[in-house]
Design an enzyme around this catalytic site. Structure first.
Site, PDB file in Angstrom:
ATOM      1  N   HIS A   1      96.152  12.376  -0.802  1.00 57.75           N
ATOM      2  CA  HIS A   1      96.503  12.248   0.382  1.00 57.75           C
ATOM      3  C   HIS A   1      96.227  13.884   1.122  1.00 57.75           C
ATOM      4  O   HIS A   1      96.373  14.136   2.360  1.00 57.75           O
ATOM      5  CB  HIS A   1      97.899  11.834   1.161  1.00 57.75           C
ATOM      6  CG  HIS A   1      98.061  10.730   0.310  1.00 57.75           C
ATOM      7  ND1 HIS A   1      99.207  10.521   0.523  1.00 57.75           N
ATOM      8  CD2 HIS A   1      97.159   9.956   0.236  1.00 57.75           C
ATOM      9  CE1 HIS A   1      99.111   9.052  -0.090  1.00 57.75           C
ATOM     10  NE2 HIS A   1      98.155   9.065  -0.447  1.00 57.75           N
TER      11      HIS A   1
ATOM     12  N   CYS B   1      87.963  20.035  11.835  1.00 61.70           N
ATOM     13  CA  CYS B   1      86.870  19.650  13.168  1.00 61.70           C
ATOM     14  C   CYS B   1      86.606  18.070  13.235  1.00 61.70           C
ATOM     15  O   CYS B   1      85.647  17.470  12.094  1.00 61.70           O
ATOM     16  CB  CYS B   1      86.076  20.308  13.217  1.00 61.70           C
ATOM     17  SG  CYS B   1      85.214  19.607  14.364  1.00 61.70           S
TER      18      CYS B   1
ATOM     19  N   CYS C   1      82.757  17.876  13.937  1.00 60.55           N
ATOM     20  CA  CYS C   1      81.633  17.761  13.041  1.00 60.55           C
ATOM     21  C   CYS C   1      81.520  18.342  11.577  1.00 60.55           C
ATOM     22  O   CYS C   1      81.362  18.424  10.466  1.00 60.55           O
ATOM     23  CB  CYS C   1      81.129  19.917  13.182  1.00 60.55           C
ATOM     24  SG  CYS C   1      82.662  20.826  13.160  1.00 60.55           S
TER      25      CYS C   1
ATOM     26  N   GLY D   1     109.233  10.284  -7.922  1.00 57.71           N
ATOM     27  CA  GLY D   1     110.246  10.651  -6.690  1.00 57.71           C
ATOM     28  C   GLY D   1     109.176   9.921  -5.816  1.00 57.71           C
ATOM     29  O   GLY D   1     108.717  10.390  -4.680  1.00 57.71           O
ATOM     30  N   THR D   2     108.814   8.693  -5.580  1.00 61.61           N
ATOM     31  CA  THR D   2     108.267   7.488  -5.104  1.00 61.61           C
ATOM     32  C   THR D   2     108.264   6.598  -3.996  1.00 61.61           C
ATOM     33  O   THR D   2     108.405   5.612  -5.813  1.00 61.61           O
ATOM     34  CB  THR D   2     106.434   7.842  -5.569  1.00 61.61           C
ATOM     35  OG1 THR D   2     105.923   7.114  -4.625  1.00 61.61           O
ATOM     36  CG2 THR D   2     106.078   6.826  -6.830  1.00 61.61           C
TER      37      THR D   2
HETATM   38  C1  BV8 Z   1      93.671   2.706   2.894  1.00 61.05           C
HETATM   39  C2  BV8 Z   1      99.608  12.317   4.552  1.00 61.05           C
HETATM   40  C3  BV8 Z   1      92.378   1.538   3.093  1.00 61.05           C
HETATM   41  C4  BV8 Z   1      99.555  12.038   5.769  1.00 61.05           C
HETATM   42  C5  BV8 Z   1     100.043   9.658   3.762  1.00 61.05           C
HETATM   43  C6  BV8 Z   1      99.774  -3.451   2.634  1.00 61.05           C
HETATM   44  C7  BV8 Z   1      99.625  -3.499   1.889  1.00 61.05           C
HETATM   45  C8  BV8 Z   1      99.329  -2.872   0.894  1.00 61.05           C
HETATM   46  C9  BV8 Z   1      98.294  -1.740   1.566  1.00 61.05           C
HETATM   47  C10 BV8 Z   1      98.403  -1.634   3.727  1.00 61.05           C
HETATM   48  C11 BV8 Z   1      98.905  -3.305   3.403  1.00 61.05           C
HETATM   49  N1  BV8 Z   1      98.755  -2.259   5.187  1.00 61.05           N
HETATM   50  C12 BV8 Z   1      98.740  -1.724   5.103  1.00 61.05           C
HETATM   51  C13 BV8 Z   1      98.082  -0.783   4.020  1.00 61.05           C
HETATM   52  C14 BV8 Z   1      97.457  -0.098   4.118  1.00 61.05           C
HETATM   53  C15 BV8 Z   1      98.135   1.713   3.257  1.00 61.05           C
HETATM   54  C16 BV8 Z   1      99.768   1.236   3.658  1.00 61.05           C
HETATM   55  O1  BV8 Z   1      99.967   2.050   2.149  1.00 61.05           O
HETATM   56  N2  BV8 Z   1     100.605   1.002   4.015  1.00 61.05           N
HETATM   57  C17 BV8 Z   1     101.976   0.687   3.660  1.00 61.05           C
HETATM   58  C18 BV8 Z   1     102.978   1.530   4.593  1.00 61.05           C
HETATM   59  C19 BV8 Z   1     102.241  -0.591   3.691  1.00 61.05           C
HETATM   60  N3  BV8 Z   1      97.908   2.133   3.725  1.00 61.05           N
HETATM   61  C20 BV8 Z   1      96.917   3.681   3.684  1.00 61.05           C
HETATM   62  O2  BV8 Z   1      95.915   2.958   4.721  1.00 61.05           O
HETATM   63  C21 BV8 Z   1      95.666   4.270   3.117  1.00 61.05           C
HETATM   64  N4  BV8 Z   1      94.867   4.261   3.303  1.00 61.05           N
HETATM   65  O3  BV8 Z   1      94.170   1.870   2.202  1.00 61.05           O
HETATM   66  O4  BV8 Z   1      92.768   2.521   3.541  1.00 61.05           O
HETATM   67  C22 BV8 Z   1      90.815   1.305   3.641  1.00 61.05           C
HETATM   68  C23 BV8 Z   1      89.925   0.378   3.288  1.00 61.05           C
HETATM   69  C24 BV8 Z   1      88.677   0.338   4.239  1.00 61.05           C
HETATM   70  C25 BV8 Z   1      88.640   1.510   4.855  1.00 61.05           C
HETATM   71  C26 BV8 Z   1      88.962   2.115   5.157  1.00 61.05           C
HETATM   72  C27 BV8 Z   1      90.788   2.754   4.852  1.00 61.05           C
HETATM   73  C28 BV8 Z   1      96.012   5.512   3.359  1.00 61.05           C
HETATM   74  C29 BV8 Z   1      97.299   5.388   2.706  1.00 61.05           C
HETATM   75  C30 BV8 Z   1      97.755   7.637   2.502  1.00 61.05           C
HETATM   76  C31 BV8 Z   1      98.501   7.524   3.884  1.00 61.05           C
HETATM   77  N5  BV8 Z   1      99.122   8.757   4.043  1.00 61.05           N
HETATM   78  N6  BV8 Z   1     100.521  11.052   3.690  1.00 61.05           N
HETATM   79  C32 BV8 Z   1     101.151  12.577   5.939  1.00 61.05           C
HETATM   80  O5  BV8 Z   1     101.941  13.311   5.266  1.00 61.05           O
HETATM   81  O6  BV8 Z   1     101.690  13.534   6.993  1.00 61.05           O
HETATM   82  S1  BV8 Z   1     101.969   9.055   2.863  1.00 61.05           S
HETATM   83  C33 BV8 Z   1     102.591   9.335   2.872  1.00 61.05           C
HETATM   84  O7  BV8 Z   1     103.302   8.395   2.368  1.00 61.05           O
HETATM   85  C34 BV8 Z   1     102.974  10.196   2.215  1.00 61.05           C
HETATM   86  O8  BV8 Z   1     101.677  10.964   1.443  1.00 61.05           O
HETATM   87  C35 BV8 Z   1     104.120  10.373   1.199  1.00 61.05           C
HETATM   88  O9  BV8 Z   1     103.550  11.038  -0.039  1.00 61.05           O
HETATM   89  C36 BV8 Z   1     103.536   9.150   0.670  1.00 61.05           C
HETATM   90  C37 BV8 Z   1     103.794   7.697  -0.174  1.00 61.05           C
HETATM   91  O10 BV8 Z   1     105.717   7.730   0.457  1.00 61.05           O
HETATM   92  P1  BV8 Z   1     106.691   8.789  -0.665  1.00 61.05           P
HETATM   93  O11 BV8 Z   1     105.915   9.623  -1.582  1.00 61.05           O
HETATM   94  O12 BV8 Z   1     106.951   6.989  -1.898  1.00 61.05           O
HETATM   95  O13 BV8 Z   1     107.701   9.087  -0.109  1.00 61.05           O
HETATM   96  P2  BV8 Z   1     109.489   7.883   0.617  1.00 61.05           P
HETATM   97  O14 BV8 Z   1     110.107   9.266   1.314  1.00 61.05           O
HETATM   98  O15 BV8 Z   1     108.263   6.533   0.372  1.00 61.05           O
HETATM   99  O16 BV8 Z   1     110.352   8.002  -1.090  1.00 61.05           O
HETATM  100  C38 BV8 Z   1     110.364   9.174  -1.559  1.00 61.05           C
HETATM  101  C39 BV8 Z   1     110.857   8.222  -3.561  1.00 61.05           C
HETATM  102  O17 BV8 Z   1     111.937   9.496  -3.315  1.00 61.05           O
HETATM  103  C40 BV8 Z   1     112.673   7.364  -2.654  1.00 61.05           C
HETATM  104  O18 BV8 Z   1     111.943   5.992  -3.826  1.00 61.05           O
HETATM  105  C41 BV8 Z   1     113.646   8.115  -2.825  1.00 61.05           C
HETATM  106  O19 BV8 Z   1     114.734   7.504  -3.657  1.00 61.05           O
HETATM  107  C42 BV8 Z   1     113.080   9.199  -3.812  1.00 61.05           C
HETATM  108  N7  BV8 Z   1     113.996  11.039  -4.527  1.00 61.05           N
HETATM  109  C43 BV8 Z   1     114.043  11.673  -3.271  1.00 61.05           C
HETATM  110  N8  BV8 Z   1     114.941  12.683  -3.983  1.00 61.05           N
HETATM  111  C44 BV8 Z   1     114.270  12.542  -5.168  1.00 61.05           C
HETATM  112  C45 BV8 Z   1     113.987  11.127  -5.022  1.00 61.05           C
HETATM  113  N9  BV8 Z   1     113.516  10.599  -6.531  1.00 61.05           N
HETATM  114  C46 BV8 Z   1     114.028  11.988  -7.382  1.00 61.05           C
HETATM  115  N10 BV8 Z   1     114.263  13.031  -7.655  1.00 61.05           N
HETATM  116  C47 BV8 Z   1     114.843  13.057  -5.684  1.00 61.05           C
HETATM  117  N11 BV8 Z   1     115.709  14.354  -6.037  1.00 61.05           N
HETATM  118 ZN    ZN Z   2      83.921  21.128  14.930  1.00 60.60          ZN
END
Ligand code: BV8
Ligand code: ZN
Length: 246
Positions: free
Chosen positions: A122, A130, A133, A190-191
């Site tokens: 990600h 940019c 460009c 952790g996801t």
């Molecule tokens: C794409 C960067 C397609 C930005 C991020 C319906 C079904 C399936 C998919 C979709 C849908 N509707 C929409 C979609 C697609 C969408 C998606 O999946 N949405 C989800 C919400 C349903 N995906 C996208 O849009 C992706 N692109 O599909 O493009 C496409 C096709 C054609 C043409 C054009 C496009 C792009 C996804 C990327 C988004 N960007 N981040 C930023 O950071 O600002 S996602 C963001 O969430 C982070 O990267 C993060 O890492 C990621 C996942 O979350 P987690 O890492 O799991 O974090 P979370 O808080 O959820 O969980 C933490 C976990 O840790 C928990 O389980 C917790 O219990 C645990 N934990 C906590 N403490 C600890 C621990 N574990 C162990 N030890 C600890 N101490």
């Molecule tokens: Zn530029």
């Protein structure tokens, strides 16, 4: 707390150098370093939903708000260090002959811990680009001051991260698919396993016959299908697993 944890004989036997290992990490591995997760109770999204901020449309509609949200997150990340979980994965990389680390995180902490060839699905919050460009900026040097800053070509500067609705870097996701379908042992660490296509990697590994292990403090979307769940903090579980290395 670094005492030995209980693991299955299957996992124990797979913790040998020859095993091909893939690790997928999410925000949870950085939680113990002080980086708020996305969906936890202290989650980054507490005020806004993901779609309100981490999307291109949100940035075009309100570049100042989105830019300031990333600046707020960068400030948190500048002050923090990798934790025992990140450091244990460096030991994993040094131990296993075939090891691939894939992260959804944009905080750069695996790299800072010493992990090599980290696949950042990600992007990376420290890098900018940019929107007009496409020029990549490792720092803001050469940009025109503003919130957000501007590129000399006139385009707005944005964080070089993958927003919802955006494609992942092709080489990164292709590499992730390839190694996940060839490994013997896959760790999902952790996801919450809700964000695709990253969340499909454990399924791909499972289908290809890998032994899939989840490390998390609580059950997730994939708990029902993994071979083994190690419940606890990544910063404690991962160093304990290193103790089983032969
Ligand atoms: C794409 C960067 C397609 C930005 C991020 C319906 C079904 C399936 C998919 C979709 C849908 N509707 C929409 C979609 C697609 C969408 C998606 O999946 N949405 C989800 C919400 C349903 N995906 C996208 O849009 C992706 N692109 O599909 O493009 C496409 C096709 C054609 C043409 C054009 C496009 C792009 C996804 C990327 C988004 N960007 N981040 C930023 O950071 O600002 S996602 C963001 O969430 C982070 O990267 C993060 O890492 C990621 C996942 O979350 P987690 O890492 O799991 O974090 P979370 O808080 O959820 O969980 C933490 C976990 O840790 C928990 O389980 C917790 O219990 C645990 N934990 C906590 N403490 C600890 C621990 N574990 C162990 N030890 C600890 N101490
Ligand atoms: Zn530029």
């Amino acid at each position: 707390m670094n005492e030995k944890i209980t693991i299955s004989d299957s996992l124990r036997s797979l913790l040998s150098k020859k095993t091909k290992v893939v690790v997928l990490t999410g925000a949870g591995i950085s939680a113990e370093s002080g980086v708020p997760t996305f969906r936890g109770k202290d989650g980054l999204w507490k005020k806004f939903r993901p779609e309100e901020l981490a999307t291109f449309d949100a940035f075009m509609a309100n570049p100042k708000l989105v830019w300031e949200w990333y600046e707020y997150r960068r400030k948190i990340i500048e002050e923090i260090e990798p934790n025992q979980g990140h450091l244990a994965l460096v030991d994993f990389q040094n131990y296993f002959d075939k090891f691939n680390l894939i992260t959804q995180n944009v905080d750069g902490l695996h790299h800072k811990a010493g992990s090599k060839n980290v696949v950042e699905l990600h992007g990376n919050i420290r890098r900018n680009k940019c929107i007009r460009c496409g020029k990549i900026y490792e720092s803001l040097e050469g940009t025109i001051e503003g919130t957000p800053p501007r590129c000399p070509c006139g385009g707005n500067i944005r964080p070089d991260v993958v927003w919802f609705g955006e494609m992942l870097p092709q080489d990164a996701i292709n590499h992730a698919f390839a190694v996940s379908s060839e490994c013997n042992l896959f760790f999902s660490i952790g996801t919450s396993a809700v964000v695709h296509p990253a969340a499909s990697l454990p399924l791909i590994a499972k289908r290809a016959g890998a032994y899939v292990v989840e490390v998390n403090i609580s059950p997730t979307e994939i708990t029902h299908l993994v071979d083994e769940s190690l419940f606890g903090k990544a910063g404690e579980i991962l160093p304990s697993l290193v103790k089983f290395f032969k």
